[in-house]
Design a protein around this motif. Structure first.
Motif, short mmCIF file in Angstrom:
data_model
loop_
_atom_site.label_atom_id
_atom_site.label_comp_id
_atom_site.label_asym_id
_atom_site.label_seq_id
_atom_site.Cartn_x
_atom_site.Cartn_y
_atom_site.Cartn_z
N ASN A 415 0.82 -1.21 0.00
CA ASN A 415 0.00 0.00 0.00
C ASN A 415 0.85 1.26 0.00
N VAL A 416 1.93 1.26 0.77
CA VAL A 416 2.80 2.44 0.81
C VAL A 416 3.53 2.62 -0.52
N LEU A 417 4.01 1.52 -1.09
CA LEU A 417 4.68 1.62 -2.39
C LEU A 417 3.76 2.20 -3.46
N LEU A 418 2.49 1.83 -3.41
CA LEU A 418 1.54 2.31 -4.41
C LEU A 418 1.24 3.80 -4.27
N GLU A 419 1.58 4.37 -3.13
CA GLU A 419 1.40 5.81 -2.94
C GLU A 419 2.55 6.62 -3.55
N HIS A 420 3.62 5.94 -3.96
CA HIS A 420 4.74 6.65 -4.61
C HIS A 420 4.32 7.03 -6.02
N PRO A 421 4.54 8.26 -6.44
CA PRO A 421 4.07 8.70 -7.76
C PRO A 421 4.69 7.96 -8.93
N GLY A 422 5.84 7.30 -8.71
CA GLY A 422 6.50 6.60 -9.81
C GLY A 422 6.10 5.14 -9.93
N VAL A 423 5.17 4.68 -9.07
CA VAL A 423 4.79 3.26 -9.04
C VAL A 423 3.38 3.07 -9.57
N ARG A 424 3.24 2.20 -10.56
CA ARG A 424 1.91 1.86 -11.09
C ARG A 424 1.35 0.63 -10.38
N GLU A 425 2.15 -0.42 -10.25
CA GLU A 425 1.75 -1.65 -9.56
C GLU A 425 2.88 -2.09 -8.66
N ALA A 426 2.54 -2.81 -7.60
CA ALA A 426 3.58 -3.28 -6.68
C ALA A 426 3.17 -4.58 -6.02
N ALA A 427 4.13 -5.44 -5.80
CA ALA A 427 3.95 -6.66 -5.02
C ALA A 427 5.18 -6.83 -4.15
N VAL A 428 5.00 -7.41 -2.98
CA VAL A 428 6.10 -7.60 -2.04
C VAL A 428 6.17 -9.07 -1.64
N THR A 429 7.36 -9.62 -1.70
CA THR A 429 7.59 -11.00 -1.28
C THR A 429 8.83 -11.04 -0.39
N GLY A 430 9.10 -12.21 0.16
CA GLY A 430 10.33 -12.42 0.92
C GLY A 430 11.19 -13.46 0.23
N GLU A 431 12.49 -13.35 0.40
CA GLU A 431 13.39 -14.37 -0.11
C GLU A 431 14.50 -14.60 0.90
N PRO A 432 15.11 -15.78 0.89
CA PRO A 432 16.09 -16.12 1.92
C PRO A 432 17.23 -15.11 2.01
N ASP A 433 17.64 -14.83 3.26
CA ASP A 433 18.75 -13.92 3.52
C ASP A 433 19.56 -14.49 4.67
N ALA A 434 20.86 -14.61 4.48
CA ALA A 434 21.72 -15.26 5.48
C ALA A 434 21.70 -14.51 6.81
N ASP A 435 21.56 -13.21 6.75
CA ASP A 435 21.61 -12.39 7.97
C ASP A 435 20.23 -12.20 8.59
N LEU A 436 19.24 -11.83 7.77
CA LEU A 436 17.92 -11.46 8.27
C LEU A 436 16.94 -12.62 8.36
N GLY A 437 17.28 -13.75 7.76
CA GLY A 437 16.34 -14.85 7.65
C GLY A 437 15.59 -14.73 6.34
N GLU A 438 14.86 -13.64 6.17
CA GLU A 438 14.26 -13.27 4.89
C GLU A 438 14.46 -11.78 4.67
N ARG A 439 14.68 -11.39 3.43
CA ARG A 439 14.71 -9.95 3.12
C ARG A 439 13.49 -9.61 2.29
N ILE A 440 13.09 -8.36 2.39
CA ILE A 440 11.89 -7.89 1.70
C ILE A 440 12.25 -7.50 0.27
N VAL A 441 11.50 -8.06 -0.68
CA VAL A 441 11.72 -7.78 -2.10
C VAL A 441 10.48 -7.08 -2.65
N ALA A 442 10.69 -5.95 -3.32
CA ALA A 442 9.59 -5.22 -3.96
C ALA A 442 9.64 -5.44 -5.46
N TRP A 443 8.53 -5.86 -6.02
CA TRP A 443 8.38 -6.04 -7.47
C TRP A 443 7.54 -4.88 -7.97
#
Length: 496
Positions: A415-443
């Motif tokens: 929802n926050v990403l979609l409020e950015h004027p340069g973003v038309r569509e957005a999806a957020v997923t997680g992927e493995p990260d050695a330090d964080l466990g999972e890191r946040i990925v924005a598509w």
């Protein structure tokens, strides 16, 4: 026993179904569907080739009148998926709009063409073994089956394996539709417009059976466009049902379409479902029309669980309160119920009530695994606000990200990403990260592909609105997000 469709039993002389230029009154629908009943009565199950047509709606109503479980089949099903559904449900007949083509996967199932008064041309054809048409006079409708009798078998999307057939009893249909009558102040005076597919809960049960249950009418657009919405809402329709993709197109069109603005402003109720409506689109529609969009939350297995009420606050980002008769709780991973109403504590939604399915067809193992002490495990994660409003943060399997010791819901970041004027569509997923466990990925689908917002810019934008640990660590650009027929983003298709 009270009939599922009282206005049908009374053969009311007012519009029931409209698909394009074709309309049936309740009396005509009773006759057309009733003429099919002798042809299908006694079958163990029937399939309906669920195109957005009058024949589909009449075929489903006929199955419900006959007390025969109906399997709506997605006409866009792939060869393997269709073969699975046909083998699993083993329908004895397939009802299809007269003249429509069927794929080879249904060749072994006996076909019944649905001919209606509204769509036939010339004299009524003789009823033969491969078709059904209206008779010469009204016949009494069959007695109402038991509330526990299977009404529909609706197949899930199959994101975690082959689709499962959720067996929906008649009491689940009546419980949900009557609870929505209460929540939405839904009456026989309401005229619903929508363009949703008819093989799913939203378009078929809410969008067709809902108006028929109330004694109102439905106008189906065939396919969605804002011109159709404007036309119908400006000519007597009072309610609009849609999915977020449709409302996004509406929001995009409002600035240049004053007729659409006026039409939406005059609607009694705008309802969005099947996925979360982005807050940005909520705000744009409300700002332009003065009309808030009501969100509700349901699943194939549960029908409707919660909704914002028609007389309540259409608060962006929430799906309202549990419907009448529905019990809802949030639980920790351990299964311990969460008592907090703090808008922060995330738990899995579990529900119980008369709106639930009875079983997955031929899958006692899956049925047993779906419940915990009588509560259905939805797999959806949510928080509850202090006033009890439910806010869904995503699916447990794809939208709950565990990063740096935090449980983070993808939905609020989207929802926050979609409020950015340069973003038309957005999806957020997680992927493995050695330090964080999972890191946040924005598509991201940028508004200007030639000058997309940078990863740093988007991370700062999110960190400025939410906690810093919720900022995306990786940003990937796409031309479009993968979506299914209901407009839901298929996150399992998003891979690095």
């Amino acid at each position: 026993m009270t009939p599922l469709f009282p206005a049908l039993a009374a053969r009311a002389d007012r519009p029931a179904l409209q698909f394009g230029d074709h309309t049936l009154t309740y009396a005509e629908l009773a006759d057309d569907a009733g003429a099919l009943v002798p042809r299908i009565a006694g079958a163990r199950r029937i399939a309906v080739w669920a195109t957005p047509t009058l024949g589909t709606a009449v075929g489903v109503v006929a199955g419900l009148l006959a007390g025969v479980p109906v399997v709506p089949v997605n006409p866009k099903s792939g060869e393997r998926e269709l073969a699975h559904i046909v083998t699993d449900s083993a329908p004895e007949l397939v009802l299809v709009e007269a003249g429509a083509a069927l794929p080879p996967g249904l060749a072994a199932v006996e076909r019944v063409d649905v001919v209606t008064r509204a769509t036939r041309s010339g004299p009524l054809p003789e009823t033969g073994p491969d078709d059904a048409s209206p008779g010469d006079g009204p016949a009494p409708l069959p007695p109402e089956p038991s509330p526990e009798a299977p009404a529909l078998i609706v197949y899930t999307s199959g994101t975690t394996g082959p689709p499962k057939g959720a067996v929906l009893p008649r009491r689940a249909l009546t419980a949900t539709l009557d609870a929505l009558e209460d929540a939405w102040q839904w009456t026989a005076d309401d005229v619903l417009v929508h363009a949703l597919p008819l093989f799913h809960v939203h378009g078929l049960i809410l969008g067709v059976l809902g108006p028929l249950r109330r004694g109102g009418s439905v106008r189906h657009l065939g396919r969605f466009d804002t011109a159709g919405v404007t036309r119908e809402l400006s000519s007597g329709a009072t309610m609009l049902f849609g999915v977020p993709t449709m409302y996004h197109r509406v929001a995009e069109a409002l600035a240049d379409d004053p007729a659409l603005v006026k039409a939406l402003a005059g609607a009694r109720l705008l309802v969005s479902g099947s996925a979360a409506l982005p807050v940005h689109d909520h705000r744009r529609i409300t700002a332009a029309t003065g009309r808030g969009v009501v969100e509700r939350y349901g699943m194939t297995e549960t029908l409707m669980n919660t909704s914002v009420r028609a007389d309540g606050e259409p608060r962006a980002g929430t799906v309202g309160l549990p419907l009448r008769g529905v019990e809802l709780r949030l639980v920790e991973e351990s299964g311990e119920p969460i008592e907090a109403y703090d808008g922060e504590t995330v738990g899995e939604i579990q529900v119980r009530g008369p709106n639930l399915f009875t079983a997955y067809l031929n899958r006692p193992d899956a049925t047993e695994a779906a419940f915990a002490d009588g509560w259905f495990r939805t797999g959806d994660m949510a928080v509850r606000d202090p006033d009890g409003y439910v806010r869904i943060v995503g699916r447990k399997a794809t939208d709950l990200i565990k990063s740096g010791g935090y449980k983070i819901g993808a939905g609020e970041i989207e929802n926050v990403l979609l409020e950015h004027p340069g973003v038309r569509e957005a999806a957020v997923t997680g992927e493995p990260d050695a330090d964080l466990g999972e890191r946040i990925v924005a598509w991201i689908v940028p508004r200007n592909p030639e000058a997309p917002p940078s990863a740093e810019e988007l991370a700062d934008h999110v960190a400025g609105q939410l906690a810093a640990h919720k900022r995306p660590r990786t940003v990937r650009h796409l031309d479009a997000l993968p979506r299914n027929d209901m407009g839901k983003i298929m996150k399992r298709s998003l891979r690095g």
